[in-house]
Design a protein around this motif. Sequence first.
Motif, PDB file in Angstrom:
ATOM      1  N   PRO A   1      67.470   3.503  60.796  1.00 14.77           N
ATOM      2  CA  PRO A   1      66.701   3.285  59.511  1.00 14.77           C
ATOM      3  C   PRO A   1      65.380   3.972  60.048  1.00 14.77           C
ATOM      4  N   THR A   2      64.493   4.027  58.890  1.00 10.21           N
ATOM      5  CA  THR A   2      63.598   4.029  58.575  1.00 10.21           C
ATOM      6  C   THR A   2      63.222   2.856  57.885  1.00 10.21           C
ATOM      7  N   TRP A   3      62.228   2.473  58.783  1.00 14.69           N
ATOM      8  CA  TRP A   3      61.299   1.218  58.054  1.00 14.69           C
ATOM      9  C   TRP A   3      60.209   1.429  57.124  1.00 14.69           C
ATOM     10  N   GLY A   4      59.736   0.221  56.781  1.00 15.08           N
ATOM     11  CA  GLY A   4      58.610  -0.007  56.066  1.00 15.08           C
ATOM     12  C   GLY A   4      57.712  -0.775  56.734  1.00 15.08           C
ATOM     13  N   GLN A   5      56.154  -0.912  56.363  1.00 19.24           N
ATOM     14  CA  GLN A   5      55.819  -2.386  57.093  1.00 19.24           C
ATOM     15  C   GLN A   5      55.704  -3.449  56.896  1.00 19.24           C
ATOM     16  N   GLY A   6      56.768  -3.511  56.197  1.00 13.77           N
ATOM     17  CA  GLY A   6      56.368  -4.925  55.475  1.00 13.77           C
ATOM     18  C   GLY A   6      55.468  -5.475  54.897  1.00 13.77           C
ATOM     19  N   THR A   7      56.154  -7.132  54.382  1.00 19.23           N
ATOM     20  CA  THR A   7      55.497  -8.247  53.537  1.00 19.23           C
ATOM     21  C   THR A   7      55.481  -9.131  53.937  1.00 19.23           C
ATOM     22  N   GLN A   8      54.357  -9.953  53.896  1.00 20.94           N
ATOM     23  CA  GLN A   8      54.363 -10.961  54.496  1.00 20.94           C
ATOM     24  C   GLN A   8      54.431 -12.076  53.496  1.00 20.94           C
ATOM     25  N   VAL A   9      55.582 -13.296  53.668  1.00 23.81           N
ATOM     26  CA  VAL A   9      56.056 -14.529  52.653  1.00 23.81           C
ATOM     27  C   VAL A   9      55.658 -15.303  53.873  1.00 23.81           C
ATOM     28  N   THR A  10      55.272 -16.415  52.934  1.00 25.01           N
ATOM     29  CA  THR A  10      55.086 -17.831  53.420  1.00 25.01           C
ATOM     30  C   THR A  10      55.655 -18.446  52.764  1.00 25.01           C
TER      31      THR A  10
END
Length: 125
Positions: free
Chosen positions: A113-122
Motif C-alpha cells: 500500500p501507499t499511505w497518506g500522512q494521516g489526519t487526527q480525529v479526537t
Amino acid sequence: QVQLVESGGGSVQAGGSLRLSCVVTGGAARNYCTGWFRQAPGKEREDVARIDSFNGTRYADSVKGRFTISKDNAKNTLYLQMSSLKPEDTAMYYCAADPLRGSSCLTRVYGSPTWGQGTQVTVSS
C-alpha cells in the motif's frame, strides 16, 4: 507514483460527525483498492473501511452502521463519512491505496500500500 493527502480531521463531541477526504495524485483512484485505516496510541492499526473499483465496500464491525466510505473518481478523492462518533473512534486516520484488484480488494491483506500522512480525529465524551 501515487500520493495521498488526507484532510478533514478535528475534534468533535461524542455523537457528532466528521467527513474525511483523501485526494489521490499521480494515478487514478479508480485503479486502486482504497481504504481507511486508523491507529490509536498503544494500539495496532485497524482496517476501518475499504472500497473496490465496483463500489463494493467492507467495514470493520466497530464502525458498521456509523461510517460510510465512498469514492469520487472524477475528483480522484476518497471519503469517509463518520457519524455517531464515540470516544473510542479517537485515532490517527490514514487513507491507503493498494494494487489489489477485483474481489481481492475486500478480502486480502494489503500487499504494497501507499499511505497518506494521516489526519487526527479526537472525540470527547
